[in-house]
Design an enzyme around this catalytic site. Structure first.
Site, short mmCIF file in Angstrom:
data_model
loop_
_atom_site.label_atom_id
_atom_site.label_comp_id
_atom_site.label_asym_id
_atom_site.label_seq_id
_atom_site.Cartn_x
_atom_site.Cartn_y
_atom_site.Cartn_z
N GLU A 187 2.17 6.47 -7.02
CA GLU A 187 1.11 7.34 -7.55
C GLU A 187 1.42 8.81 -7.28
O GLU A 187 1.32 9.66 -8.18
CB GLU A 187 -0.23 6.97 -6.89
CG GLU A 187 -0.72 5.59 -7.31
CD GLU A 187 -1.94 5.13 -6.51
OE1 GLU A 187 -2.73 5.98 -6.07
OE2 GLU A 187 -2.10 3.91 -6.33
N TYR A 196 0.83 -1.21 0.00
CA TYR A 196 0.00 0.00 0.00
C TYR A 196 0.87 1.27 0.00
O TYR A 196 0.72 2.11 -0.89
CB TYR A 196 -0.95 -0.01 1.21
CG TYR A 196 -2.42 0.11 0.85
CD1 TYR A 196 -2.84 0.66 -0.36
CD2 TYR A 196 -3.42 -0.30 1.74
CE1 TYR A 196 -4.19 0.77 -0.66
CE2 TYR A 196 -4.76 -0.20 1.44
CZ TYR A 196 -5.14 0.34 0.24
OH TYR A 196 -6.47 0.45 -0.06
C1 LIG Z 1 -11.59 12.06 -8.42
C2 LIG Z 1 -10.30 11.61 -7.92
C3 LIG Z 1 -10.30 11.12 -6.52
C4 LIG Z 1 -8.95 10.86 -6.01
C5 LIG Z 1 -8.92 10.61 -4.55
C6 LIG Z 1 -7.54 10.37 -4.11
C7 LIG Z 1 -7.41 9.91 -2.73
C8 LIG Z 1 -6.94 8.51 -2.65
C9 LIG Z 1 -6.29 8.15 -1.42
C10 LIG Z 1 -5.88 6.70 -1.34
C11 LIG Z 1 -5.37 6.13 -2.56
C12 LIG Z 1 -5.10 4.67 -2.50
C13 LIG Z 1 -4.53 4.23 -3.77
C14 LIG Z 1 -4.34 2.77 -3.83
C15 LIG Z 1 -3.20 2.26 -4.11
C16 LIG Z 1 -3.02 0.84 -4.14
O1 LIG Z 1 -3.86 0.01 -4.33
S1 LIG Z 1 -1.47 0.39 -3.86
C17 LIG Z 1 -1.47 -1.38 -3.85
C18 LIG Z 1 -1.81 -1.98 -2.52
N1 LIG Z 1 -3.21 -2.01 -2.42
C19 LIG Z 1 -3.89 -2.83 -1.63
O2 LIG Z 1 -3.33 -3.64 -0.91
C20 LIG Z 1 -5.35 -2.74 -1.77
C21 LIG Z 1 -6.00 -3.02 -0.51
N2 LIG Z 1 -7.38 -2.66 -0.67
C22 LIG Z 1 -8.33 -3.55 -0.89
O3 LIG Z 1 -8.12 -4.70 -0.85
C23 LIG Z 1 -9.73 -3.15 -1.19
O4 LIG Z 1 -9.70 -2.32 -2.26
C24 LIG Z 1 -10.50 -2.52 -0.04
C25 LIG Z 1 -11.87 -2.10 -0.57
C26 LIG Z 1 -9.77 -1.28 0.44
C27 LIG Z 1 -10.63 -3.47 1.11
O5 LIG Z 1 -11.19 -4.60 0.80
P1 LIG Z 1 -12.46 -5.22 1.58
O6 LIG Z 1 -13.32 -5.79 0.51
O7 LIG Z 1 -13.09 -4.28 2.54
O8 LIG Z 1 -11.81 -6.28 2.47
P2 LIG Z 1 -11.79 -7.82 2.28
O9 LIG Z 1 -11.30 -8.36 3.59
O10 LIG Z 1 -11.00 -8.17 1.10
O11 LIG Z 1 -13.30 -8.25 2.01
C28 LIG Z 1 -14.40 -7.96 2.88
C29 LIG Z 1 -15.57 -8.89 2.56
O12 LIG Z 1 -16.07 -8.64 1.24
C30 LIG Z 1 -15.90 -9.82 0.44
N3 LIG Z 1 -15.58 -9.42 -0.90
C31 LIG Z 1 -15.12 -8.22 -1.26
N4 LIG Z 1 -14.93 -8.18 -2.58
C32 LIG Z 1 -15.26 -9.39 -3.05
C33 LIG Z 1 -15.25 -9.96 -4.34
N5 LIG Z 1 -14.84 -9.28 -5.43
N6 LIG Z 1 -15.65 -11.23 -4.46
C34 LIG Z 1 -16.06 -11.93 -3.39
N7 LIG Z 1 -16.09 -11.44 -2.14
C35 LIG Z 1 -15.69 -10.19 -1.98
C36 LIG Z 1 -14.83 -10.57 1.14
O13 LIG Z 1 -14.79 -11.91 0.85
C37 LIG Z 1 -15.16 -10.31 2.58
O14 LIG Z 1 -16.31 -11.05 2.95
P3 LIG Z 1 -16.46 -11.77 4.35
O15 LIG Z 1 -15.41 -12.83 4.37
O16 LIG Z 1 -17.83 -12.30 4.35
O17 LIG Z 1 -16.22 -10.70 5.40
#
Ligand SMILES: CCCCCCCCCCCCC/C=C/C(=O)SCCNC(=O)CCNC(=O)[C@H](O)C(C)(C)COP(=O)(O)OP(=O)(O)OC[C@H]1O[C@@H](n2cnc3c(N)ncnc32)[C@H](O)[C@@H]1OP(=O)(O)O
Length: 242
Positions: A171, A164
């Site tokens: 970026e 991250y």
């Molecule tokens: C107009 C312009 C605006 C600009 C604004 C600028 C500001 C920006 C500031 C910040 C910028 C960040 C830029 C990003 C850079 C990068 O990505 S660098 C690379 C490193 N990145 C990461 O490691 C990314 C990490 N982030 C994520 O994984 C996600 O995007 C997240 C949304 C932030 C978090 O994921 P989340 O879904 O909340 O967590 P999980 O634990 O993975 O899942 C939660 C539950 O949801 C289920 N689920 C989610 N998606 C799916 C799917 N596609 N398929 C199936 N299931 C999914 C997941 O299984 C979990 O379910 P439960 O097990 O039931 O809880």
């Protein structure tokens, strides 16, 4: 009375059937989506690796993969819909910020400002995004198929600690490098007077975007740290309503 009770149970059964078929449909769709996205980012990884091995330089790498990158990163907007309609238990805001900032980086920065496409910082965020997305989508896929290897789970909830900040650094450095070109060209900007009586300075907007990382990035990072504690260490976390 008996008939209304019977009706009630028939209704209940129908509702349960609906719920079951909906969740089967949702699972099928998410499995398809995650497999497609894993494949897409794998194609990108292979294309980048092949480019570098054949040419021995990163110059021209962005151009060679830009179409595939734009396609798969833009498709990720679907994930905001997944959250909005309750298909996945993730915050619309967290996902929205993550996906929109990436789409902005691809379309309105890297793709629009040709002079910066060969910067090392572009390669940095491309490599970080690619590794992250292959891990993330394969995690979701194996999780849905109920055969999740521990190393994928471990990678999903540990790699982001380093990836991250690296991605964000790539970026921010890219936007910073773009600033002089944006100022000189006046691209995407509108100066007064004009027939809409509106003024917009893309240079200032990019600075605001860079500053917005200060409050927004920690929220995404801490969200992932909470997810990590929940998934790897089984901690029960009470999320605030969003
Ligand atoms: C107009 C312009 C605006 C600009 C604004 C600028 C500001 C920006 C500031 C910040 C910028 C960040 C830029 C990003 C850079 C990068 O990505 S660098 C690379 C490193 N990145 C990461 O490691 C990314 C990490 N982030 C994520 O994984 C996600 O995007 C997240 C949304 C932030 C978090 O994921 P989340 O879904 O909340 O967590 P999980 O634990 O993975 O899942 C939660 C539950 O949801 C289920 N689920 C989610 N998606 C799916 C799917 N596609 N398929 C199936 N299931 C999914 C997941 O299984 C979990 O379910 P439960 O097990 O039931 O809880």
């Amino acid at each position: 009375m008996a008939s209304s009770e019977e009706d009630g149970s028939v209704e209940e059964k129908e509702n349960n059937n609906k719920k079951r078929s909906k969740s089967a449909f949702v699972t099928a769709w998410l499995t398809f989506y995650n497999i497609a996205m894993t494949a897409g980012w794998l194609v990108l990884a292979i294309a980048m690796l092949r480019f570098y091995l054949q040419r021995g330089t990163h110059i021209g790498l962005y151009r060679s993969i830009s179409r595939t990158l734009k396609f798969f990163q833009t498709v990720a907007l679907v994930e905001v819909i997944h959250c909005a309609v309750g298909m996945v238990r993730t915050s619309v805001i967290v996902t929205g910020v993550q996906v929109c900032s990436r789409i902005f980086m691809v379309w309105f920065v890297t793709n629009s400002i040709k002079q910066i496409q060969n910067e090392e910082s572009v390669v940095l965020f491309l490599v970080v995004w690619t590794v992250t997305e292959i891990t993330r989508y394969s995690f979701y896929t194996f999780n849905l198929l109920k055969h999740l290897p521990y190393f994928i789970k471990w990678a999903r909830y540990n790699m982001f600690i380093v990836m991250y900040p690296l991605g964000v650094a790539g970026e921010l450095m890219t936007i910073y490098t773009a600033l002089p070109y944006v100022r000189r060209s006046g691209m995407f900007s509108m100066r007064l007077p004009n027939k809409y009586n509106v003024s917009f300075d893309y240079y200032i907007f990019l600075i605001i975007v860079m500053l917005s990382y200060i409050p927004l990035f920690p929220q995404l990072y801490f969200h992932m740290l909470r997810q990590r504690r929940k998934v790897l260490h089984g901690e029960v976390i009470v999320e605030k309503d969003e």
